[in-house]
Design an enzyme around this catalytic site. Structure first.
Site, PDB file in Angstrom:
ATOM      1  N   LYS A  49      -4.799  -0.182  46.611  1.00 36.11           N
ATOM      2  CA  LYS A  49      -5.696  -0.523  45.498  1.00 36.11           C
ATOM      3  C   LYS A  49      -6.225   0.770  44.890  1.00 36.11           C
ATOM      4  CE  LYS A  49     -10.096  -1.919  45.677  1.00 36.11           C
ATOM      5  NZ  LYS A  49     -10.770  -1.134  44.615  1.00 36.11           N
TER       6      LYS A  49
ATOM      7  N   ASP B 239      -7.458  -1.802  40.086  1.00 32.96           N
ATOM      8  CA  ASP B 239      -8.761  -2.486  40.084  1.00 32.96           C
ATOM      9  C   ASP B 239      -9.697  -1.809  39.087  1.00 32.96           C
ATOM     10  OD1 ASP B 239     -11.111  -3.824  40.824  1.00 32.96           O
ATOM     11  OD2 ASP B 239     -11.401  -2.613  42.629  1.00 32.96           O
ATOM     12  N   LEU B 240      -9.468  -2.100  37.780  1.00 29.66           N
ATOM     13  CA  LEU B 240     -10.308  -1.460  36.756  1.00 29.66           C
ATOM     14  C   LEU B 240     -11.332  -2.442  36.189  1.00 29.66           C
ATOM     15  CD1 LEU B 240      -7.642   0.819  35.020  1.00 29.66           C
ATOM     16  CD2 LEU B 240      -9.239   1.371  36.862  1.00 29.66           C
ATOM     17  N   LYS B 241     -11.268  -3.687  36.621  1.00 34.67           N
ATOM     18  CA  LYS B 241     -12.284  -4.694  36.260  1.00 34.67           C
ATOM     19  C   LYS B 241     -12.648  -4.635  34.774  1.00 34.67           C
ATOM     20  CE  LYS B 241     -14.574  -4.513  40.789  1.00 34.67           C
ATOM     21  NZ  LYS B 241     -14.108  -3.247  41.361  1.00 34.67           N
TER      22      LYS B 241
ATOM     23  N   HIS C 172     -13.884  -5.420  31.214  1.00 34.32           N
ATOM     24  CA  HIS C 172     -14.957  -6.296  30.720  1.00 34.32           C
ATOM     25  C   HIS C 172     -15.375  -5.738  29.363  1.00 34.32           C
ATOM     26  CE1 HIS C 172     -19.124  -8.322  31.656  1.00 34.32           C
ATOM     27  NE2 HIS C 172     -18.587  -8.727  30.523  1.00 34.32           N
ATOM     28  N   ASP C 173     -14.881  -6.373  28.289  1.00 30.43           N
ATOM     29  CA  ASP C 173     -15.142  -5.841  26.946  1.00 30.43           C
ATOM     30  C   ASP C 173     -14.848  -6.969  25.956  1.00 30.43           C
ATOM     31  OD1 ASP C 173     -15.391  -4.037  24.711  1.00 30.43           O
ATOM     32  OD2 ASP C 173     -14.794  -2.398  26.038  1.00 30.43           O
ATOM     33  N   ILE C 174     -14.817  -6.654  24.658  1.00 29.56           N
ATOM     34  CA  ILE C 174     -14.472  -7.708  23.700  1.00 29.56           C
ATOM     35  C   ILE C 174     -12.997  -8.097  23.921  1.00 29.56           C
ATOM     36  CG2 ILE C 174     -16.199  -7.045  21.985  1.00 29.56           C
ATOM     37  CD1 ILE C 174     -13.935  -5.658  20.409  1.00 29.56           C
ATOM     38  N   PRO C 175     -12.642  -9.351  23.575  1.00 33.48           N
ATOM     39  CA  PRO C 175     -11.294  -9.831  23.906  1.00 33.48           C
ATOM     40  C   PRO C 175     -10.166  -8.912  23.442  1.00 33.48           C
ATOM     41  CG  PRO C 175     -12.656 -11.658  23.186  1.00 33.48           C
ATOM     42  CD  PRO C 175     -13.487 -10.419  22.992  1.00 33.48           C
TER      43      PRO C 175
ATOM     44  N   THR D 273     -10.093  -5.680  22.925  1.00 40.35           N
ATOM     45  CA  THR D 273     -10.007  -4.433  23.709  1.00 40.35           C
ATOM     46  C   THR D 273      -9.427  -4.702  25.091  1.00 40.35           C
ATOM     47  OG1 THR D 273     -11.890  -3.557  22.509  1.00 40.35           O
ATOM     48  CG2 THR D 273     -11.390  -2.505  24.611  1.00 40.35           C
TER      49      THR D 273
ATOM     50  N   THR E  21     -19.142  -8.239  45.750  1.00 44.19           N
ATOM     51  CA  THR E  21     -19.580  -8.490  47.129  1.00 44.19           C
ATOM     52  C   THR E  21     -20.843  -7.682  47.466  1.00 44.19           C
ATOM     53  OG1 THR E  21     -17.743  -7.011  47.638  1.00 44.19           O
ATOM     54  CG2 THR E  21     -17.491  -9.290  48.273  1.00 44.19           C
TER      55      THR E  21
ATOM     56  N   GLN F  51     -22.033  -3.288  50.896  1.00 48.52           N
ATOM     57  CA  GLN F  51     -21.389  -4.608  50.871  1.00 48.52           C
ATOM     58  C   GLN F  51     -22.334  -5.600  51.563  1.00 48.52           C
ATOM     59  OE1 GLN F  51     -18.944  -5.169  49.106  1.00 48.52           O
ATOM     60  NE2 GLN F  51     -17.320  -3.653  49.267  1.00 48.52           N
TER      61      GLN F  51
ATOM     62  N   GLY G 116     -11.400  -0.777  52.432  1.00 45.04           N
ATOM     63  CA  GLY G 116     -11.513   0.634  52.071  1.00 45.04           C
ATOM     64  C   GLY G 116     -11.990   1.464  53.235  1.00 45.04           C
ATOM     65  N   ARG G 117     -13.276   1.780  53.218  1.00 47.96           N
ATOM     66  CA  ARG G 117     -13.834   2.766  54.148  1.00 47.96           C
ATOM     67  C   ARG G 117     -13.560   2.505  55.633  1.00 47.96           C
ATOM     68  NH1 ARG G 117     -19.296   2.476  50.797  1.00 47.96           N
ATOM     69  NH2 ARG G 117     -18.397   0.390  50.560  1.00 47.96           N
TER      70      ARG G 117
HETATM   71  O1  C5P Z   1     -14.884   0.706  51.242  1.00 48.57           O
HETATM   72  P1  C5P Z   1     -14.905  -0.792  51.006  1.00 48.57           P
HETATM   73  O2  C5P Z   1     -14.113  -1.551  52.046  1.00 48.57           O
HETATM   74  O3  C5P Z   1     -16.293  -1.333  50.801  1.00 48.57           O
HETATM   75  O4  C5P Z   1     -14.111  -0.940  49.634  1.00 48.57           O
HETATM   76  C1  C5P Z   1     -14.097  -2.114  48.880  1.00 48.57           C
HETATM   77  C2  C5P Z   1     -13.332  -1.866  47.621  1.00 48.57           C
HETATM   78  O5  C5P Z   1     -13.227  -3.077  46.899  1.00 48.57           O
HETATM   79  C3  C5P Z   1     -13.962  -0.853  46.672  1.00 48.57           C
HETATM   80  O6  C5P Z   1     -12.894  -0.128  46.067  1.00 48.57           O
HETATM   81  C4  C5P Z   1     -14.660  -1.689  45.624  1.00 48.57           C
HETATM   82  O7  C5P Z   1     -14.667  -1.081  44.351  1.00 48.57           O
HETATM   83  C5  C5P Z   1     -13.776  -2.938  45.594  1.00 48.57           C
HETATM   84  N1  C5P Z   1     -14.410  -4.183  45.180  1.00 48.57           N
HETATM   85  C6  C5P Z   1     -15.517  -4.711  45.807  1.00 48.57           C
HETATM   86  N2  C5P Z   1     -16.067  -5.894  45.373  1.00 48.57           N
HETATM   87  C7  C5P Z   1     -15.514  -6.560  44.372  1.00 48.57           C
HETATM   88  C8  C5P Z   1     -14.367  -6.058  43.738  1.00 48.57           C
HETATM   89  C9  C5P Z   1     -13.828  -4.862  44.199  1.00 48.57           C
HETATM   90  O8  C5P Z   1     -16.013  -4.116  46.766  1.00 48.57           O
HETATM   91  N3  C5P Z   1     -15.997  -7.732  43.989  1.00 48.57           N
END
Ligand code: C5P
Length: 230
Positions: free
Chosen positions: A34, A61-63, A65-68, A70, A118, A188, A208-209
């Site tokens: 990701k 994962d750039l999420k 969120h803008d006008i349709p 764009t 989250t 989180q 991630g982490r």
């Molecule tokens: O390090 P961690 O396990 O918390 O990483 C979670 C990843 O998921 C991050 O890259 C974060 O930007 C992404 N994410 C999130 N919650 C969302 C959507 C994406 O934590 N709703």
């Protein structure tokens, strides 16, 4: 466990070199990658091409969120990058989500809607003046995503049972906020461990982490992978 759950590793690093150091230790047999806002903003498409060459599936994962218009153009640009999954914010509304869907409808790309992050909890719902519980908000955002033709949503794993009956049976649930143990002061707020997330119905775990922060990321990944595939 009958369902197959995939794992995508969130590579949130500040440079290409840092990203490569982690990804070089991971196997594309066990996970996808990701690429989020930090890494993509720092490196641009170069990181996408490099990761793809290594054989990994990619979730960009750039999420958006803008006008349709764009968001539609952004999704068109993303679809030229040979990625597997992209996402938009469901809070952008149905018109925006449908524009995004139009942009990728002739591709293999899965279009996913982010519901509530989250890192958000009930206090956040109150803070921005939304009515109802966090469950109600996630449920209506999920229904909007399904009605707009999206392939699935990002949500917290515990949200899934409350949503499943309102969306198509092949709807994809992607869940970040995966934790192997409780971490003090974690950003989180609605986390789950990998097995619980799968039991809630997650199709893709984003981790991630807990993996990237470990000196032996592939070892941790394999432990989780084997747990899920036992
Ligand atoms: O390090 P961690 O396990 O918390 O990483 C979670 C990843 O998921 C991050 O890259 C974060 O930007 C992404 N994410 C999130 N919650 C969302 C959507 C994406 O934590 N709703």
């Amino acid at each position: 466990m009958t369902r197959k759950t995939d794992i995508f590793i969130a590579i949130d690093t500040k440079s290409l070199d840092d990203a490569k150091k982690i990804i070089n230790q991971l196997s594309s047999y066990n996970c996808g990658i990701k690429i989020g806002k930090e890494l993509f903003t720092a490196c641009g498409p170069e990181i996408v091409h490099w990761v793809k060459k290594k054989g990994f599936k990619i979730f960009l994962d750039l999420k958006f969120h803008d006008i349709p218009n764009t968001v539609m153009k952004a999704c068109e640009a993303a679809s030229r990058l040979n990625i597997d999954i992209i996402n938009v914010h469901t809070l952008g509304g149905k018109e925006m989500m449908m524009a995004a869907k139009n942009a990728v409808s002739n591709t293999q790309i899965k279009l996913i809607g982010v519901t509530l992050l989250t890192s958000h909890n009930q206090d956040f719902i109150k803070e921005i003046g939304l009515k109802g519980s966090i469950n109600d908000c996630v449920k209506s955002l999920a229904i909007s995503a399904a009605e707009s033709g999206l392939d699935g949503i990002v949500c917290a794993a515990p949200d899934i049972p409350n949503i499943r009956k309102y969306v198509p049976s092949n709807f994809i649930f992607i869940t970040p906020g995966i934790r192997l143990e409780k971490i003090r002061g974690d950003d989180q707020k609605r986390a789950a461990n990998p097995i619980d997330a799968v039991n809630f119905g997650s199709d893709i775990l984003v981790i991630g982490r807990p993996i990237t922060g470990n000196p032996k990321p592939q070892e941790v990944l394999l432990k989780i992978y084997n747990q899920l595939n036992d």
